[in-house]
Design a protein around this motif. Structure first.
Motif, short mmCIF file in Angstrom:
data_model
loop_
_atom_site.label_atom_id
_atom_site.label_comp_id
_atom_site.label_asym_id
_atom_site.label_seq_id
_atom_site.Cartn_x
_atom_site.Cartn_y
_atom_site.Cartn_z
N LEU B 63 0.81 -1.17 -0.04
CA LEU B 63 0.08 -0.03 -0.04
C LEU B 63 0.92 1.21 -0.15
O LEU B 63 0.62 2.37 -0.32
N TYR B 64 1.96 1.17 0.53
CA TYR B 64 2.80 2.49 0.89
C TYR B 64 4.06 2.72 0.04
O TYR B 64 5.08 3.35 0.58
N ARG B 65 4.36 1.60 -0.86
CA ARG B 65 5.53 1.64 -1.51
C ARG B 65 5.78 2.91 -2.10
O ARG B 65 6.88 3.35 -2.13
N GLY B 66 4.84 3.57 -2.58
CA GLY B 66 4.98 5.08 -3.32
C GLY B 66 5.62 5.91 -2.20
O GLY B 66 6.32 6.70 -2.56
N HIS B 67 5.06 6.04 -1.16
CA HIS B 67 5.56 6.86 0.00
C HIS B 67 6.90 6.85 0.33
O HIS B 67 7.65 7.58 0.47
N LEU B 150 4.41 27.24 -4.01
CA LEU B 150 3.71 26.53 -2.69
C LEU B 150 2.97 25.05 -3.07
O LEU B 150 2.53 25.42 -4.45
N ALA B 151 3.07 24.00 -2.36
CA ALA B 151 2.32 23.03 -2.63
C ALA B 151 2.90 22.50 -3.94
O ALA B 151 2.11 21.90 -4.81
N PHE B 225 8.17 14.74 8.14
CA PHE B 225 6.78 14.99 7.61
C PHE B 225 6.40 16.36 7.60
O PHE B 225 5.41 16.73 6.90
N ILE B 226 6.91 17.14 8.41
CA ILE B 226 6.59 18.60 8.45
C ILE B 226 6.60 19.40 7.13
O ILE B 226 5.76 20.10 6.76
N ASN B 227 7.81 19.13 6.30
CA ASN B 227 7.86 20.09 5.34
C ASN B 227 6.79 19.42 4.23
O ASN B 227 6.25 20.37 3.60
N ALA B 228 6.50 18.25 4.18
CA ALA B 228 5.50 17.65 3.11
C ALA B 228 4.20 18.26 3.47
O ALA B 228 3.12 18.79 2.78
N GLU B 229 3.86 18.17 4.96
CA GLU B 229 2.38 18.59 5.38
C GLU B 229 2.37 20.10 4.92
O GLU B 229 1.26 20.57 4.74
N ARG B 235 -0.11 14.57 -2.74
CA ARG B 235 0.67 14.18 -3.78
C ARG B 235 2.25 14.12 -3.38
O ARG B 235 2.78 13.57 -3.91
N GLN B 236 2.79 14.90 -2.31
CA GLN B 236 3.76 15.07 -1.97
C GLN B 236 4.09 14.35 -0.67
O GLN B 236 5.24 14.35 0.08
N GLN B 237 3.14 13.57 0.00
CA GLN B 237 3.15 12.96 1.22
C GLN B 237 4.44 12.12 1.20
O GLN B 237 4.47 10.99 0.29
N MET B 238 4.89 11.75 2.27
CA MET B 238 6.07 11.19 2.49
C MET B 238 5.66 9.94 3.38
O MET B 238 4.57 9.90 4.11
N ILE B 239 6.61 9.05 3.86
CA ILE B 239 6.35 8.00 4.63
C ILE B 239 5.93 8.62 6.16
O ILE B 239 5.26 7.95 6.88
N GLY B 240 6.65 9.54 6.33
CA GLY B 240 6.38 10.06 7.99
C GLY B 240 5.07 10.63 8.09
O GLY B 240 4.48 10.62 8.88
N ASN B 241 4.38 11.17 6.97
CA ASN B 241 3.01 11.61 6.73
C ASN B 241 2.25 10.54 7.10
O ASN B 241 1.30 10.51 7.85
N VAL B 242 2.46 9.35 6.38
CA VAL B 242 1.50 8.22 6.62
C VAL B 242 1.60 7.61 8.07
O VAL B 242 0.54 7.53 8.81
#
Ligand code: ADP
Ligand code: MG
Lengths: 380, 289
Positions: B63-67, B150-151, B225-229, B235-242
């Motif tokens: 499920l999270y390979r992309g992240h 941004l974003a 995850f802070i920077n992606a957040e 679409r920029q979510q990293m594994i930390g966000n998950v």
């Protein structure tokens, strides 16, 4: 160190491009070079010519500008004024890597991340020498400094003396026009230093490259060099062969820096005579007087003075001190002209007789006498 | 004291004891619970039970390979940019800083006086659609009229780069500062131009700094995850966000634990491989002979 027939490449005198100038041309020439650091004048209007193939020493006390002079020849400092020639070429503004000169640094400055082989090969690689040639020449250079077989080691795995040899091999392998050495033996202990002095001299004979050797050790300079420039406060005080400097120092500074000498104040009293302040006339050669008139100082080396005899110059005195120093006995003799130090060879049985308080007749020939301007080491 | 005199061999272990106890308490015990949790099933209402639930791990990959991939990619890019920016900076301070060295170093770590979150929020303002940076870029036609900063992925990578820059710059500075200037002179004496002397002497001797800097940047960046957040979109979510949302929002503790474990293990393998590649001797040894 091996001076055997194992290294024809380094010993061979002709250069690759055959451009070695005729021996009469000097390899290094400094013309009125001055170097100032802020308000310090490190080198002061210095002119110097170093003959091809010679072992040249820059000798002087710490801080007199030796290193700065060497660094300007190497290209690490740019002179504030003046011109530097290597052979015919004006190199004053050239960076180090464009000069046909290599340096043995005081700290050795071996590359810690490279093997001994790669350290020595560094210059050849930068100049794009073919692989086979690099291997051969590095081998020869390490053979020359008796370090064959240590190619794979890192510098920190070698002793100080070995590192010193690597630094030498790393410079010599490039067959530079001039090799600069900044107190290369300074970090070695006395015994190793004496040994390396002879080896360095031997290597220089073998490779026939011009060596410019910086040292503050007069004995080292005398042992090794063909010619010595005695430096003082950024200037060359006197330049000559070791024996010239010793026998005929032209200034009190040179007389004092190279060995011990007696300097007695006096006044010129003829074209070959000086009247000492304490009375009595001393004969000198016109050559030593060199046209001086008025106040001078008369110099005699302690070992040139005989106790008794029929030499032209005689000074009477009383023994104040006597000390036995092995090969000789040292007397301090009070004369009307001042205190005089005398070394008397212990091969002479008469020497043993003179006791403290006894009268002595000091004898020396005019040729053993030199004349300088003043007894002061540093003229005001 | 008598005891210590008679058992001198014990002294090193006694000195090690506080550190070992600390590690045991705050690293090994949590790791154990993390592993234990990662094999549980259940939810917040019915409770969690240990059930050898390996599917948490297979889900982590499927499920999270992309992240994961995005985290490694962003962290890698940020590390690269931080290196490219820091090296000249550290070089200049170490070699040319003179008496300004300490002040310049202080400036490098100055951002640390402001909390991480505030710094990143500041970036949000700087990169905002009405911000002056975008204005300038639009005026210069480097960004289209409807382009944004941004974003975007650029914003996230730039944010990570900025936030971890001091972790890169300081080790680089330390190793460059240690490079003996006389070695550079020796290289120039041996026919190396300034560039060649840098490539053959200064650069290899600064490898320990590059190694330490890249690790100190890459490892925390990969878990960021802070920077992606704040600077990105979903679409920029990293594994930390998950991990953060699994843990705090959905209360899917087992899945969050499994993802954390995979991240830790992955980083460990990457670090070992990297150390191998650089050569452990060169990576850690001082630059002095
Ligand atoms: N880079 C420098 N900056 C300022 N002063 C220097 C520098 N290098 C040398 N000096 C000064 O120049 C003088 C000569 O130094 P140096 O050539 O090293 O003498 P030596 O090698 O004979 O001991 C000294 O007074 C020294 O302090
Ligand atoms: Mg010196």
């Amino acid at each position: 160190m091996s001076t055997s027939a194992a290294n024809p490449g380094l010993r061979a005198q002709p250069r690759d491009d055959g451009s070695r100038p005729a021996p009469a041309v000097s390899d290094v020439r400094l013309e009125r070079v001055t170097k100032r650091f802020d308000d310090v004048v490190a080198v002061d209007d210095l002119s110097l010519e170093i003959e091809h193939g010679s072992f040249f020493a820059l000798l002087g006390p710490s801080g007199c500008g030796k290193t700065t002079t060497l660094r300007m020849i190497g290209g690490f400092e740019e002179p504030t004024a003046g011109t530097i020639f290597l052979g015919e070429q004006d190199v004053t503004g050239l960076p180090p890597y464009k000069r046909d000169v290599n340096t043995v640094f005081q700290s050795y400055a071996l590359f810690p991340h490279l093997s001994i082989f790669e350290n020595v090969a560094f210059g050849l690689r930068r100049r794009g020498a073919p692989r086979g040639e690099i291997g051969r020449r590095v081998g020869e250079a390490l053979e020359l400094v008796a370090l064959g077989g240590l190619e794979k080691r890192k510098p920190r795995q070698l002793s100080g003396g070995q590192q010193q040899r690597v630094a030498l091999a790393r410079a010599l392998v490039n067959r530079p026009r001039v090799l600069l050495l900044d107190e290369p033996l300074g970090a070695l202990d006395l015994k190793l230093r004496k040994q390396m002095q002879l080896e360095l001299k031997g290597i220089q004979n073998e490779v026939a490259v011009t060596f410019v050797h910086v040292t503050h050790d007069q004995e080292e300079a005398m042992t090794m060099a063909d010619r010595i420039a005695v430096m003082n406060e950024g200037r060359v005080e006197q330049l000559g062969s070791p024996s010239e400097l010793y026998e005929r120092p032209r200034t009190a500074f040179v007389a004092g820096f190279l060995g011990v000498s007696n300097l007695l104040p006096g006044t010129v009293s003829g074209d070959a005579a000086v009247r000492l302040d304490g009375g009595g006339e001393v004969r000198v050669t016109p050559d030593a007087l060199a046209g001086r008139t008025g106040r001078v100082a008369l110099g005699i080396r302690p070992e040139k003075i005989r106790l008794g005899g029929d030499e032209a110059n005689v000074l009477e005195g009383v023994v104040e001190e006597r000390s036995y120093i092995g090969v000789a006995t040292q007397y301090i003799v009070a004369t009307p002209a001042g205190l005089v130090t005398v070394y008397s060879q212990n091969s002479e049985p008469s020497a043993a007789a003179a006791a403290v308080g006894s009268r002595m007749s000091l004898n020396w020939p005019p040729e053993a006498t030199f004349v300088v301007d003043t007894t002061q080491e540093v003229p005001k | 004291m008598h005891f210590l005199h008679r058992h001198r061999g014990l002294v090193p272990y006694l000195l090690l004891a506080p550190g070992l106890a600390w590690l045991a308490l705050f690293f090994l015990v949590p790791m154990y619970y993390l592993g234990y949790t990662s094999l549980q099933t259940g939810d917040l209402f019915s409770g969690y039970a240990f059930s050898w639930a390996w599917e948490n791990y297979s889900d982590a990959f499927s499920l999270y390979r992309g992240h994961f991939a995005r985290s490694l990619q962003y962290a890698g890019l940020a590390t690269l940019f931080a290196l490219l920016i820091s090296y000249p900076l550290a070089y200049w301070i170490a070699f040319r800083g003179g008496r300004w060295k300490n002040l310049l170093l202080l400036l490098v770590i100055a951002p640390f006086f402001v909390t991480y979150l505030i710094r990143t929020l500041a970036w949000k303002t700087i990169l905002a659609d009405q911000g002056f940076v975008l204005d300038v870029l639009r005026t210069l036609h480097l960004v289209g009229e409807d382009g944004r900063l941004l974003a975007t992925t650029t914003a996230v990578v730039a944010g990570i780069t900025y936030n971890y820059l001091p972790f890169m710059a300081l080790p680089l500075y330390v190793s460059l500062e240690q490079v003996d200037r006389r070695l550079v002179e020796a290289a120039e004496d041996l026919y190396a131009s300034g560039t060649k002397a840098f490539l053959r002497v200064t650069l290899p001797l600064s490898v320990p700094g590059i190694f330490a800097g890249t690790l100190l940047t890459f490892i925390p960046a990969a878990g960021d995850f802070i920077n992606a957040e704040l600077l990105g979109t979903p679409r920029q979510q990293m594994i930390g966000n998950v991990i953060q949302s699994r843990f705090k929002e959905v209360a899917d503790y087992p899945q969050a634990a499994a993802l954390s474990f995979v991240l830790i293990a992955g980083l460990l393998v990457a670090v070992l491989a990297y150390t191998r590649a650089v050569g452990s001797e060169r990576a850690t040894q001082g630059t002095v002979a």
